[in-house]
Design an enzyme around this catalytic site. Structure first.
Site, PDB file in Angstrom:
ATOM      1  N   CYS A  80       0.755  -1.234  -0.005  1.00 27.12           N
ATOM      2  CA  CYS A  80      -0.113  -0.008  -0.142  1.00 27.12           C
ATOM      3  C   CYS A  80       0.750   1.343   0.089  1.00 27.12           C
ATOM      4  O   CYS A  80       0.584   2.317  -0.671  1.00 27.12           O
ATOM      5  CB  CYS A  80      -0.889   0.075   1.268  1.00 27.12           C
ATOM      6  SG  CYS A  80      -1.942  -1.375   1.308  1.00 27.12           S
TER       7      CYS A  80
ATOM      8  N   CYS B 244      -7.607  -2.073  -4.303  1.00 25.94           N
ATOM      9  CA  CYS B 244      -5.896  -1.956  -4.475  1.00 25.94           C
ATOM     10  C   CYS B 244      -5.300  -3.197  -4.015  1.00 25.94           C
ATOM     11  O   CYS B 244      -4.228  -3.356  -4.691  1.00 25.94           O
ATOM     12  CB  CYS B 244      -5.792  -1.036  -2.932  1.00 25.94           C
ATOM     13  SG  CYS B 244      -6.265   0.645  -3.106  1.00 25.94           S
TER      14      CYS B 244
END
Length: 266
Positions: A175, A227
């Site tokens: 991330c 994501c």
């Protein structure tokens, strides 16, 4: 002008022109978003969510008006900006979407596991998204202040922090690869630094959001799911501890930031 000086001046002019063009593109995107925000289709999902909250449904033919989102049965305003949090009745840390499923299961008699296995945008999962959109809208403009008093809340924060920086997948991404420092962008889109408070209506404070590119309403569960897909991680199940942990980390980092949800995205 000597050749070397001319080349240097030409290079500096090129850099300045490039910077101006980049700034102009960024400004154009901001203007585009501002125009789209006037009449955000998320309003339709808000209206549907409010209706679902008050309508008698499910095997028990009951409403969700007794659902406790953390501030007491039926209290909606201010609940969104304090989630995820620990709930004693389930013994779990839950975010808005998973908490709504728990209430649908307990109050209305729906089969929670069946909802959790339903694809996003389909059946009762689409209703969960609409409900989350309305609940989030009721806290628009309020500041995030996730509780961290319970040991499980603190544990989820620490786990989320580790997952945020964990690199993996075929592309060795984390991330933090996109959201771990200032000044990053992709396809002319600014990428906020989510390791600290990114500000009002940015990052965690911007979802749920309506995605113009595919005409869909996305909650945070789907946002994080996508994501992880882009990082080439395995597909996580709805309500997975990993998703709740990352949400907790982002939510705590957003403390003080004002919610703008539901927003509109490209």
């Amino acid at each position: 002008m000597p050749t070397k000086q001319w080349l240097a001046a030409f290079a500096l002019a090129g850099i300045a022109t490039g910077a101006a063009a980049q700034k102009s593109a960024s400004q154009a995107i901001d203007e585009y978003r501002a125009m789209l925000a006037d009449g955000n289709p998320a309003e339709l999902f808000e209206a549907k969510g409010e209706d679902l909250w008050k309508r008698r449904r499910g095997p028990k033919n009951a409403t969700l008006e007794a659902c406790d989102l953390g501030k007491g049965p039926g209290v909606v305003k201010g609940a969104f900006v304090e989630l995820p949090r620990y709930f004693a009745d389930t013994g779990r840390v839950e975010d808005l979407e998973t908490r709504l499923v728990s209430c649908m299961e307990r109050l209305q008699g729906f089969e929670g596991e069946a909802i959790r296995k339903t694809p996003f945008g389909k059946g009762e999962m689409a209703n969960v998204t609409a409900l989350a959109t309305w609940v989030a809208a009721e806290s628009k403009g309020l500041a995030f202040n996730l509780p961290q008093a319970h040991p499980m809340e603190r544990s989820f924060y620490e786990a989320g922090k580790r997952l945020f920086f964990m690199r993996g997948g075929t592309h060795d991404f984390a991330c933090a690869s996109c959201h771990g420092e200032d000044g990053k962008r992709i396809r002319l889109q600014d990428l906020p630094n989510l390791t600290r408070n990114p500000g009002d209506g940015v990052g965690f404070a911007a979802w749920p959001a309506y995605r113009v590119s595919n005409g869909q309403m996305w909650g945070m569960q789907l946002r994080l799911n996508d994501c992880l897909r882009q990082q080439r991680f395995p597909y996580p199940e709805f309500g997975a501890d990993a998703l709740l942990a990352i949400s907790t980390y982002l939510g705590v980092n957003a403390k003080g930031a004002k919610s703008a949800a539901p927003t509109i995205k490209r």
